[in-house]
Scaffold this motif. Sequence first.
Motif, PDB file in Angstrom:
ATOM      1  N   ILE A 232       0.885  -1.175   0.045  1.00  0.00           N
ATOM      2  CA  ILE A 232       0.192  -0.012   0.056  1.00  0.00           C
ATOM      3  C   ILE A 232       0.831   0.940   0.086  1.00  0.00           C
ATOM      4  N   PRO A 233       0.614   2.314  -0.933  1.00  0.00           N
ATOM      5  CA  PRO A 233       1.447   3.279  -0.961  1.00  0.00           C
ATOM      6  C   PRO A 233       1.595   4.091   0.503  1.00  0.00           C
ATOM      7  N   SER A 234       2.631   4.556   0.849  1.00  0.00           N
ATOM      8  CA  SER A 234       2.761   5.289   1.994  1.00  0.00           C
ATOM      9  C   SER A 234       2.368   6.660   1.755  1.00  0.00           C
ATOM     10  N   ASN A 235       2.446   7.297   0.473  1.00  0.00           N
ATOM     11  CA  ASN A 235       2.028   8.624   0.360  1.00  0.00           C
ATOM     12  C   ASN A 235       1.192   8.918  -0.912  1.00  0.00           C
ATOM     13  N   ASP A 236       0.829   9.887  -1.219  1.00  0.00           N
ATOM     14  CA  ASP A 236      -0.171  10.096  -2.404  1.00  0.00           C
ATOM     15  C   ASP A 236       0.402  10.162  -3.662  1.00  0.00           C
ATOM     16  N   ILE A 237       1.539  10.850  -3.589  1.00  0.00           N
ATOM     17  CA  ILE A 237       2.256  11.045  -4.967  1.00  0.00           C
ATOM     18  C   ILE A 237       3.403  10.163  -5.230  1.00  0.00           C
ATOM     19  N   LEU A 238       3.581   9.500  -6.352  1.00  0.00           N
ATOM     20  CA  LEU A 238       4.593   8.887  -6.877  1.00  0.00           C
ATOM     21  C   LEU A 238       5.380   9.357  -7.952  1.00  0.00           C
ATOM     22  N   ILE A 239       6.661   9.408  -7.634  1.00  0.00           N
ATOM     23  CA  ILE A 239       7.706  10.105  -8.602  1.00  0.00           C
ATOM     24  C   ILE A 239       8.493   9.034  -9.269  1.00  0.00           C
ATOM     25  N   ILE A 240       8.439   8.703 -10.464  1.00  0.00           N
ATOM     26  CA  ILE A 240       8.920   7.803 -11.433  1.00  0.00           C
ATOM     27  C   ILE A 240      10.326   8.452 -12.062  1.00  0.00           C
ATOM     28  N   PHE A 241      11.490   7.683 -11.890  1.00  0.00           N
ATOM     29  CA  PHE A 241      12.556   8.278 -12.629  1.00  0.00           C
ATOM     30  C   PHE A 241      13.005   6.834 -13.366  1.00  0.00           C
ATOM     31  N   ASP A 242      14.292   7.032 -14.121  1.00  0.00           N
ATOM     32  CA  ASP A 242      14.812   6.208 -14.653  1.00  0.00           C
ATOM     33  C   ASP A 242      16.536   6.726 -14.353  1.00  0.00           C
ATOM     34  N   ASN A 243      16.957   5.651 -13.772  1.00  0.00           N
ATOM     35  CA  ASN A 243      18.568   5.757 -13.133  1.00  0.00           C
ATOM     36  C   ASN A 243      19.251   4.453 -13.123  1.00  0.00           C
ATOM     37  N   PRO A 244      19.414   3.839 -14.236  1.00  0.00           N
ATOM     38  CA  PRO A 244      20.047   2.365 -14.598  1.00  0.00           C
ATOM     39  C   PRO A 244      21.484   2.455 -13.842  1.00  0.00           C
ATOM     40  N   SER A 245      22.203   3.517 -13.213  1.00  0.00           N
ATOM     41  CA  SER A 245      23.581   3.462 -12.732  1.00  0.00           C
ATOM     42  C   SER A 245      23.073   3.292 -11.207  1.00  0.00           C
ATOM     43  N   GLU A 246      22.282   3.465 -10.658  1.00  0.00           N
ATOM     44  CA  GLU A 246      21.807   3.666  -9.064  1.00  0.00           C
ATOM     45  C   GLU A 246      20.402   3.386  -8.805  1.00  0.00           C
TER      46      GLU A 246
ATOM     47  N   GLU B 184      18.645   4.517  -6.724  1.00  0.00           N
ATOM     48  CA  GLU B 184      18.229   5.810  -5.779  1.00  0.00           C
ATOM     49  C   GLU B 184      18.140   6.938  -6.868  1.00  0.00           C
ATOM     50  N   LEU B 185      17.370   7.871  -6.665  1.00  0.00           N
ATOM     51  CA  LEU B 185      17.525   9.284  -7.508  1.00  0.00           C
ATOM     52  C   LEU B 185      18.768   9.888  -7.234  1.00  0.00           C
ATOM     53  N   ALA B 186      19.534  10.442  -8.110  1.00  0.00           N
ATOM     54  CA  ALA B 186      20.596  11.169  -7.705  1.00  0.00           C
ATOM     55  C   ALA B 186      20.421  12.234  -6.741  1.00  0.00           C
ATOM     56  N   VAL B 187      21.724  12.800  -5.956  1.00  0.00           N
ATOM     57  CA  VAL B 187      21.383  13.680  -5.078  1.00  0.00           C
ATOM     58  C   VAL B 187      21.159  14.958  -5.657  1.00  0.00           C
ATOM     59  N   GLY B 188      21.770  15.377  -6.687  1.00  0.00           N
ATOM     60  CA  GLY B 188      21.536  16.664  -7.448  1.00  0.00           C
ATOM     61  C   GLY B 188      19.974  16.765  -7.971  1.00  0.00           C
ATOM     62  N   ASP B 189      19.437  15.478  -8.429  1.00  0.00           N
ATOM     63  CA  ASP B 189      18.190  15.381  -9.081  1.00  0.00           C
ATOM     64  C   ASP B 189      17.322  15.696  -7.809  1.00  0.00           C
ATOM     65  N   LYS B 190      17.517  14.929  -6.493  1.00  0.00           N
ATOM     66  CA  LYS B 190      16.577  15.275  -5.521  1.00  0.00           C
ATOM     67  C   LYS B 190      16.493  16.425  -5.018  1.00  0.00           C
ATOM     68  N   GLU B 191      17.637  16.969  -5.025  1.00  0.00           N
ATOM     69  CA  GLU B 191      17.435  18.508  -4.495  1.00  0.00           C
ATOM     70  C   GLU B 191      16.656  19.479  -5.331  1.00  0.00           C
ATOM     71  N   TYR B 192      16.818  19.094  -6.550  1.00  0.00           N
ATOM     72  CA  TYR B 192      16.092  20.049  -7.672  1.00  0.00           C
ATOM     73  C   TYR B 192      14.719  19.655  -7.452  1.00  0.00           C
ATOM     74  N   LEU B 193      14.272  18.283  -7.359  1.00  0.00           N
ATOM     75  CA  LEU B 193      12.896  17.937  -7.437  1.00  0.00           C
ATOM     76  C   LEU B 193      12.337  18.572  -6.044  1.00  0.00           C
ATOM     77  N   ASP B 194      13.006  18.518  -4.856  1.00  0.00           N
ATOM     78  CA  ASP B 194      12.652  19.243  -3.628  1.00  0.00           C
ATOM     79  C   ASP B 194      12.285  20.682  -4.050  1.00  0.00           C
ATOM     80  N   LYS B 195      12.932  21.167  -4.873  1.00  0.00           N
ATOM     81  CA  LYS B 195      12.627  22.726  -5.128  1.00  0.00           C
ATOM     82  C   LYS B 195      11.332  22.807  -5.913  1.00  0.00           C
ATOM     83  N   ILE B 196      11.120  21.897  -7.057  1.00  0.00           N
ATOM     84  CA  ILE B 196       9.986  21.801  -7.803  1.00  0.00           C
ATOM     85  C   ILE B 196       8.728  21.389  -6.797  1.00  0.00           C
ATOM     86  N   LEU B 197       9.053  20.619  -5.952  1.00  0.00           N
ATOM     87  CA  LEU B 197       7.839  20.238  -4.931  1.00  0.00           C
ATOM     88  C   LEU B 197       7.400  21.433  -4.012  1.00  0.00           C
TER      89      LEU B 197
END
Length: 172
Positions: free
Chosen positions: A58-72, A74-87
């Motif tokens: 069961i989802p723990s939140n109402d919003i799902l963020i989908i991303f594509d990162n074949p190397s890791e 998790e979402l890259a740290v820089g992308d996570k910081e930028y996403l936090d600004k967008i949100l």
Amino acid sequence: MTDSNDFLKFLINENIYLIDEKGEAEAQAVDPKDTTSYSDDSQEAQANEPEPVLEKPIPSNDILIIFDNPSEPELAVGDKEYLDKILGAIGKSIAIVDFLNVAVTNPEINGYKQVIAFTPNHKLPIAVSTMQYAATTMDGIEIIVADSLINISGSTDLRKKLWGVLQQVFKS
């Protein structure tokens, strides 16, 4: 362990005794040259039990963020910081969203209210022709498909498109 004891005749020249789960030796000796397969009673009992049905999480939140990162995973740290600004611009934060890397697993979106895919390779069950930066509703879930966060951060036009659709979906 293997189901066959054929290899034992090449390795062991002495009698082998089977030990039950309680640690007590049975009087039954296993002949290394005997190719009969012996099994543990507990394994047979487990084999007869029905497989448990795994429920989808069961989802723990109402919003799902989908991303594509074949190397890791998790979402890259820089992308996570930028996403936090967008949100933050729409009154949300990364603390109240779930993340899913489509390079690792296929998305399961049931139970979410909004899904934002920051990849054209979203693997969602929607038409490939779905326009980017346009809100699409499927089974009551609002879906936004956008470019990767790296591309958005480098393009004023893409930022404007994303901001427009986010205002539509997350209007207060």
